[in-house]
Design a protein around this motif. Structure first.
Motif, PDB file in Angstrom:
ATOM      1  N   LEU A  27       3.111  87.663 -10.316  1.00 27.22           N
ATOM      2  CA  LEU A  27       2.498  88.959 -10.023  1.00 27.22           C
ATOM      3  C   LEU A  27       2.796  89.397  -8.590  1.00 27.22           C
ATOM      4  CD1 LEU A  27      -0.966  88.674 -11.798  1.00 27.22           C
ATOM      5  CD2 LEU A  27       1.255  89.296 -12.754  1.00 27.22           C
ATOM      6  N   GLU A 232       1.741  83.343 -15.623  1.00 22.13           N
ATOM      7  CA  GLU A 232       1.649  84.747 -15.226  1.00 22.13           C
ATOM      8  C   GLU A 232       0.843  85.546 -16.249  1.00 22.13           C
ATOM      9  OE1 GLU A 232       4.496  87.473 -12.657  1.00 22.13           O
ATOM     10  OE2 GLU A 232       5.400  86.926 -14.573  1.00 22.13           O
ATOM     11  N   LEU A 236      -2.446  87.734 -15.446  1.00 18.67           N
ATOM     12  CA  LEU A 236      -2.526  89.134 -15.861  1.00 18.67           C
ATOM     13  C   LEU A 236      -3.772  89.401 -16.687  1.00 18.67           C
ATOM     14  CD1 LEU A 236       1.063  90.346 -16.825  1.00 18.67           C
ATOM     15  CD2 LEU A 236      -0.560  91.499 -15.336  1.00 18.67           C
ATOM     16  N   LYS A 237      -4.050  88.497 -17.589  1.00 24.48           N
ATOM     17  CA  LYS A 237      -5.231  88.669 -18.450  1.00 24.48           C
ATOM     18  C   LYS A 237      -6.507  88.697 -17.614  1.00 24.48           C
ATOM     19  CE  LYS A 237      -5.582  86.962 -22.916  1.00 24.48           C
ATOM     20  NZ  LYS A 237      -5.609  85.843 -23.900  1.00 24.48           N
ATOM     21  N   ARG A 240      -6.577  92.136 -15.706  1.00 20.15           N
ATOM     22  CA  ARG A 240      -6.916  93.264 -16.593  1.00 20.15           C
ATOM     23  C   ARG A 240      -8.392  93.253 -16.941  1.00 20.15           C
ATOM     24  NH1 ARG A 240      -2.219  91.235 -20.292  1.00 20.15           N
ATOM     25  NH2 ARG A 240      -0.373  92.303 -19.490  1.00 20.15           N
ATOM     26  N   TYR A 257       1.277  95.880 -16.712  1.00 26.90           N
ATOM     27  CA  TYR A 257       1.546  94.917 -15.636  1.00 26.90           C
ATOM     28  C   TYR A 257       0.962  95.446 -14.339  1.00 26.90           C
ATOM     29  CZ  TYR A 257       4.053  92.283 -12.047  1.00 26.90           C
ATOM     30  OH  TYR A 257       4.364  91.506 -10.958  1.00 26.90           O
ATOM     31  N   GLU A 259      -0.452  93.976 -10.165  1.00 27.44           N
ATOM     32  CA  GLU A 259      -0.477  92.873  -9.218  1.00 27.44           C
ATOM     33  C   GLU A 259      -1.829  92.813  -8.505  1.00 27.44           C
ATOM     34  OE1 GLU A 259       4.350  92.869  -8.483  1.00 27.44           O
ATOM     35  OE2 GLU A 259       3.060  93.634  -6.876  1.00 27.44           O
ATOM     36  N   LYS A 277       2.506  98.026  -8.800  1.00 25.08           N
ATOM     37  CA  LYS A 277       2.958  96.963  -7.902  1.00 25.08           C
ATOM     38  C   LYS A 277       2.554  97.240  -6.454  1.00 25.08           C
ATOM     39  CE  LYS A 277       7.154  95.430  -8.738  1.00 25.08           C
ATOM     40  NZ  LYS A 277       8.633  95.432  -8.864  1.00 25.08           N
TER      41      LYS A 277
END
Length: 453
Positions: A27, A232, A236-237, A240, A257, A259, A277
């Motif tokens: 990330l 990763e 991410l999970k 989110r 996606y 970061e 990002k």
């Protein structure tokens, strides 16, 4: 008061990469930084990172963190790596936390639980997890909370192989640590010195070894590209979920996606395929359309980015919109109610409130006054082959389609530029500028040329 040592000397040959394993990004930031941040959350008195393979590059990535660096010149196993920190930590009474640079999912809460066991009297505490398939891992033999042994699979009986509790590679030790490390032997096939051997050494010296049962997900390590992607996915999970709990709407969240450096406000809507990002900040009520990419970009409350737009280093004020298929490059500033449409590129330019550039335009190194309309195909020719030059367009001007403004040049307030013009001189306020060849119609010429007359 405790010291923390992170082992980051491994080569990571299975990554098939020249980049040291612990510097592979997760990330948008190196894997090692997750271990550093988990360690720093517990405010250690000392923080040491042991580097080896690619050590110079790894040490460079540590700049900005309050760490000391120890070097493992030969890769002789995890116990040998930890022993390299002794010269830096000589005289420190303990306790010590020890983690790996390639286990980025460990949380400060789990590390605190290990530390508390040693502070409560255990000589050594280790993190264990239960795996559905423990093949390849050392099995943990225990009585209650006390660990009796770590049995490697090649040495395990069928009954021991049936055990699913394994060593996850995170430890806490009392002040006996470095004395115990000097008793580790390398009597194994790889001729290396391994940390799990400390279990037996601590027990021989009459010190209690305890297990802290953790969540399997936290102990995921990274040795391959596949494992990197898996970790990763977990990060991410988590991200989110955290943002949705704060009021962000994600349509098909598994496709988005973002970061950890990104900031989102309540009532932001993210459509499928969005990529966020860097230092991107999205304000309340903003909407980011499908497959848009925002990097180091600020959306003030009420701004909107439509599908397939790419924005890098841009700033959109409330009511501004970009896209679909717009490109905003660094320094693009869209003030209130500005609209930049499909296939419009903006670079290092300030568009004042109400500017409209509906389609197929390039605005580079420009300042465009409030209420101005930019026609299709308009270009600010800002580069002369050596230097960039600025274009200034006044308020409520109208730039006709397919015009080229050759910088440095100024177009005044309420001025008109005729379609297809190449403007090389200043256009005064309220003037019409036409810079193109006069149209001539040669009657019958086309038919004669085609031989059809």
């Amino acid at each position: 008061m405790h010291a923390h040592v992170i082992l980051a000397a491994g080569q990571g040959t299975r990554m098939k990469s020249r980049l040291p394993k612990v510097l592979h990004p997760l990330l948008g930031k190196p894997m090692l930084h997750y271990a550093l941040e988990a360690a720093l959350a517990l405010k250690p008195e000392r923080l040491v990172v042991v580097v080896g393979h690619g050590g110079e590059v790894v040490a460079e990535a540590l700049k900005g963190y309050p760490v000391e660096v120890a070097w493992q010149q030969e890769q002789l196993g995890t116990a040998h790596a930890l022993l390299q920190a002794e010269s830096l930590l000589r005289g420190f009474p303990g306790p010590f936390l020890v983690t790996q640079g390639d286990t980025p999912l460990l949380t400060p809460e789990t590390l605190r639980a290990l530390l508390e066991r040693v502070e409560a009297g255990a000589g050594m505490a280790l993190l264990t997890v239960e795996l559905p398939d423990p093949t390849g891992y050392g099995r943990i033999l225990r009585e209650g909370e006390e660990v009796l042994a770590n049995v490697e699979e090649k040495d395990a009986s069928p009954e021991v192989k049936a055990i699913r509790e394994v060593n996850a590679g995170a430890y806490a030790f009392d002040g006996f640590l470095f004395q115990a490390l000097r008793e580790v032997r390398n009597e194994n096939a790889a001729r290396e010195y391994y940390l799990p051997d400390l279990i037996a050494i601590y027990r021989v010296h009459g010190k209690r070894v305890e297990a802290v049962r953790g969540v399997a997900e936290e102990a995921l390590g990274v040795n391959t590209r596949e494992e990197l992607a898996r970790v990763e996915g977990v990060l991410l999970k988590r991200l989110r979920r955290a943002w949705m709990q704060k009021g962000v709407r994600m349509v098909l969240p598994e496709t988005i996606y973002l970061e950890p450096s990104v900031e989102l406000a309540p009532d932001v809507v993210l459509w499928p395929g969005v990529v966020l990002k860097g230092k991107t900040r999205v304000g309340e009520g903003c909407e980011v359309g499908p497959y848009a990419v925002l990097e180091d970009t600020v959306l003030e409350p009420g701004a909107k980015v439509q599908a397939h737009t790419v924005a890098q280093g841009a700033h959109l004020h409330g009511g501004a919109s970009a896209g679909p298929f717009a490109r905003l490059r660094p320094g693009a500033v869209l003030r209130e109610e500005v609209h930049v449409g499909n296939f419009v590129e903006v670079k290092n330019s300030l568009l004042h409130p109400g500017v409209k550039a509906g389609h197929l335009a390039y605005l580079g190194d420009a300042e465009v006054g409030a209420g101005t309309n930019i026609g299709a195909g308009v270009i600010t020719a800002n580069y002369d082959g050596k230097r960039k030059h600025k274009t200034q367009i006044g308020e409520k001007a109208f730039i006709g389609s397919n015009s080229v403004l050759v910088a440095p040049v100024k177009v005044g307030n309420r001025a008109l530029v005729g379609a297809g013009s190449v403007i090389t001189q200043e256009v005064p306020d309220g003037a019409l500028a036409v810079a193109r060849g006069r149209q001539r119609n040669l009657e019958g010429y086309a038919l004669r040329k085609l031989g059809e007359e």
